[in-house]
Design a protein around this motif. Structure first.
Motif, PDB file in Angstrom:
ATOM      1  N   GLU A 127       0.753  -1.227  -0.082  1.00 24.35           N
ATOM      2  CA  GLU A 127      -0.032   0.043   0.214  1.00 24.35           C
ATOM      3  C   GLU A 127       0.954   1.382  -0.093  1.00 24.35           C
ATOM      4  N   ARG A 128       1.974   1.196   0.759  1.00 19.60           N
ATOM      5  CA  ARG A 128       2.869   2.328   0.590  1.00 19.60           C
ATOM      6  C   ARG A 128       3.319   2.595  -0.764  1.00 19.60           C
ATOM      7  N   PHE A 129       3.896   1.702  -1.407  1.00 21.54           N
ATOM      8  CA  PHE A 129       4.457   1.934  -2.754  1.00 21.54           C
ATOM      9  C   PHE A 129       3.477   2.212  -3.607  1.00 21.54           C
ATOM     10  N   ARG A 138       6.613  -1.270  -6.360  1.00 18.14           N
ATOM     11  CA  ARG A 138       5.575  -2.215  -5.649  1.00 18.14           C
ATOM     12  C   ARG A 138       5.288  -3.401  -6.632  1.00 18.14           C
ATOM     13  N   ARG A 139       5.967  -3.607  -7.911  1.00 16.51           N
ATOM     14  CA  ARG A 139       5.641  -4.526  -8.759  1.00 16.51           C
ATOM     15  C   ARG A 139       6.729  -5.913  -8.218  1.00 16.51           C
ATOM     16  N   ALA A 140       7.931  -5.240  -7.975  1.00 13.00           N
ATOM     17  CA  ALA A 140       9.029  -6.288  -7.394  1.00 13.00           C
ATOM     18  C   ALA A 140       8.686  -6.843  -6.034  1.00 13.00           C
ATOM     19  N   HIS A 141       7.952  -5.876  -5.092  1.00 18.15           N
ATOM     20  CA  HIS A 141       7.601  -6.155  -3.995  1.00 18.15           C
ATOM     21  C   HIS A 141       6.371  -7.498  -4.154  1.00 18.15           C
ATOM     22  N   ILE A 142       5.501  -7.149  -4.852  1.00 22.42           N
ATOM     23  CA  ILE A 142       4.246  -8.117  -4.981  1.00 22.42           C
ATOM     24  C   ILE A 142       4.696  -9.319  -5.600  1.00 22.42           C
ATOM     25  N   ALA A 143       6.027  -9.346  -6.458  1.00 18.32           N
ATOM     26  CA  ALA A 143       6.339 -10.618  -6.901  1.00 18.32           C
ATOM     27  C   ALA A 143       7.017 -11.458  -5.782  1.00 18.32           C
ATOM     28  N   ARG A 144       7.917 -10.758  -4.936  1.00 19.84           N
ATOM     29  CA  ARG A 144       8.376 -11.582  -3.997  1.00 19.84           C
ATOM     30  C   ARG A 144       7.499 -11.915  -2.914  1.00 19.84           C
ATOM     31  N   SER A 145       6.469 -11.079  -2.596  1.00 25.93           N
ATOM     32  CA  SER A 145       5.290 -11.394  -1.642  1.00 25.93           C
ATOM     33  C   SER A 145       4.546 -12.667  -2.111  1.00 25.93           C
ATOM     34  N   LEU A 146       4.346 -12.594  -3.400  1.00 27.12           N
ATOM     35  CA  LEU A 146       3.561 -13.781  -4.229  1.00 27.12           C
ATOM     36  C   LEU A 146       4.460 -15.155  -3.965  1.00 27.12           C
ATOM     37  N   ALA A 147       5.669 -15.035  -4.194  1.00 28.57           N
ATOM     38  CA  ALA A 147       6.364 -16.075  -4.065  1.00 28.57           C
ATOM     39  C   ALA A 147       6.317 -16.804  -2.778  1.00 28.57           C
ATOM     40  N   LEU A 148       6.322 -15.794  -1.618  1.00 29.31           N
ATOM     41  CA  LEU A 148       6.206 -16.394  -0.118  1.00 29.31           C
ATOM     42  C   LEU A 148       4.713 -16.729  -0.082  1.00 29.31           C
ATOM     43  N   TYR A 149       3.660 -16.171  -0.496  1.00 28.36           N
ATOM     44  CA  TYR A 149       2.239 -16.243  -0.112  1.00 28.36           C
ATOM     45  C   TYR A 149       1.584 -16.502  -1.482  1.00 28.36           C
ATOM     46  N   PRO A 150       1.766 -17.613  -2.187  1.00 23.57           N
ATOM     47  CA  PRO A 150       1.115 -17.588  -3.416  1.00 23.57           C
ATOM     48  C   PRO A 150      -0.403 -17.650  -3.470  1.00 23.57           C
ATOM     49  N   GLU A 151      -1.145 -17.963  -2.450  1.00 22.85           N
ATOM     50  CA  GLU A 151      -2.623 -18.164  -2.218  1.00 22.85           C
ATOM     51  C   GLU A 151      -3.175 -16.666  -1.714  1.00 22.85           C
ATOM     52  N   GLU A 152      -2.341 -15.491  -1.186  1.00 24.62           N
ATOM     53  CA  GLU A 152      -2.847 -14.488  -0.659  1.00 24.62           C
ATOM     54  C   GLU A 152      -3.718 -13.659  -1.679  1.00 24.62           C
ATOM     55  N   TYR A 157      -4.469 -10.010  -6.677  1.00 25.51           N
ATOM     56  CA  TYR A 157      -5.350  -8.951  -7.200  1.00 25.51           C
ATOM     57  C   TYR A 157      -4.120  -7.664  -7.779  1.00 25.51           C
ATOM     58  N   ALA A 158      -3.333  -7.423  -6.836  1.00 26.25           N
ATOM     59  CA  ALA A 158      -2.281  -6.382  -7.433  1.00 26.25           C
ATOM     60  C   ALA A 158      -1.552  -6.738  -8.358  1.00 26.25           C
ATOM     61  N   HIS A 159      -1.082  -8.054  -8.554  1.00 30.39           N
ATOM     62  CA  HIS A 159      -0.364  -8.593  -9.658  1.00 30.39           C
ATOM     63  C   HIS A 159      -1.255  -8.535 -10.986  1.00 30.39           C
ATOM     64  N   ALA A 160      -2.576  -8.826 -10.709  1.00 22.08           N
ATOM     65  CA  ALA A 160      -3.378  -8.673 -11.756  1.00 22.08           C
ATOM     66  C   ALA A 160      -3.364  -7.176 -12.271  1.00 22.08           C
ATOM     67  N   GLU A 161      -3.682  -6.321 -11.242  1.00 17.30           N
ATOM     68  CA  GLU A 161      -3.887  -4.850 -11.839  1.00 17.30           C
ATOM     69  C   GLU A 161      -2.553  -4.363 -12.419  1.00 17.30           C
ATOM     70  N   ASP A 162      -1.455  -4.780 -11.916  1.00 17.82           N
ATOM     71  CA  ASP A 162      -0.051  -4.382 -12.502  1.00 17.82           C
ATOM     72  C   ASP A 162       0.011  -5.018 -13.808  1.00 17.82           C
TER      73      ASP A 162
END
Length: 210
Positions: A127-129, A138-152, A157-162
């Motif tokens: 949200e800060r990014f 933000r895109r890099a952060h979402i990618a790293r976060s999805l690797a850790l939490y693939p079902e979040e 949704y953020a990945h879909a938007e980006d």
């Protein structure tokens, strides 16, 4: 809301106007939110429990965010080093005030002191990014976060938007399809899905002709 208002007639608990204020803001009724926030600030003890201090800080932030409030958030976070809620609320207050840059300080403390709250910290960082307008970070952060939490759901949704903004139609469609399985945001995900399919078809026409 009606239940809380009924309880209010039978109880002088200052937490009741606090919750009524938050409900007002959640319903985007700023006038009602401020009215109950003023009541809550008048009734909550200034030298009460950590929970009382947290409610007072939140209600104050609903009116304005200034240096005094910033210092009080910092002071309470230091006085309650084992309570992550002060840091979480501090970040949220800065976001609401349009001070996403300054939110880096409490976010760093949250990450350092409470590694078990990693998922929540990552949501706040995303949200800060977004508020900073730093799409690359933000895109890099979402990618790293999805690797850790693939079902979040939030990260999907953020990945879909980006992906949609970047005209990566296939990725946007795949992410939106996954996100639409969560009832809480199925409508928004379906909108991205339609845009991704529409964009893909529009782009495919000239490509196939070429």
């Amino acid at each position: 809301r009606l239940l809380l208002e009924k309880v209010r007639t039978m109880s002088s608990d200052p937490a009741i106007p606090y919750h009524l204020a938050e409900l007002g803001f959640a319903r985007e009724d700023a006038a009602e939110g401020r009215r109950w926030a003023q009541t809550g600030l008048a009734e909550l003890p200034k030298d009460g429990t950590p929970a009382d201090h947290l409610m007072r800080l939140r209600l104050r932030s609903r009116f304005s965010y200034d240096d005094a409030l910033h210092k009080d958030y910092a002071a309470q976070a230091e006085r309650n080093p084992n309570n992550p809620e002060f840091l979480v609320d501090w970040v949220s207050a800065l976001h609401r005030a349009g001070a996403a840059e300054e939110a880096g300080e409490p976010l760093a403390l949250l990450r350092e002191r409470f590694p078990e709250r990693d998922l929540e910290t990552r949501r706040l960082e995303a949200e800060r990014f977004r508020r900073l307008g730093d799409d690359g970070a933000r895109r890099a952060h979402i990618a790293r976060s999805l690797a850790l939490y693939p079902e979040e759901p939030d990260f999907i949704y953020a990945h879909a938007e980006d992906s949609l903004r970047g005209k990566r139609w296939g990725r946007a469609e795949a992410a939106a399809t996954r996100r639409s399985s969560f009832p809480s945001s199925a409508v928004a995900a379906d909108e991205i899905l339609l845009d991704a399919r529409s964009g893909g078809r529009t782009h495919a026409g000239p490509s196939l002709r070429w």
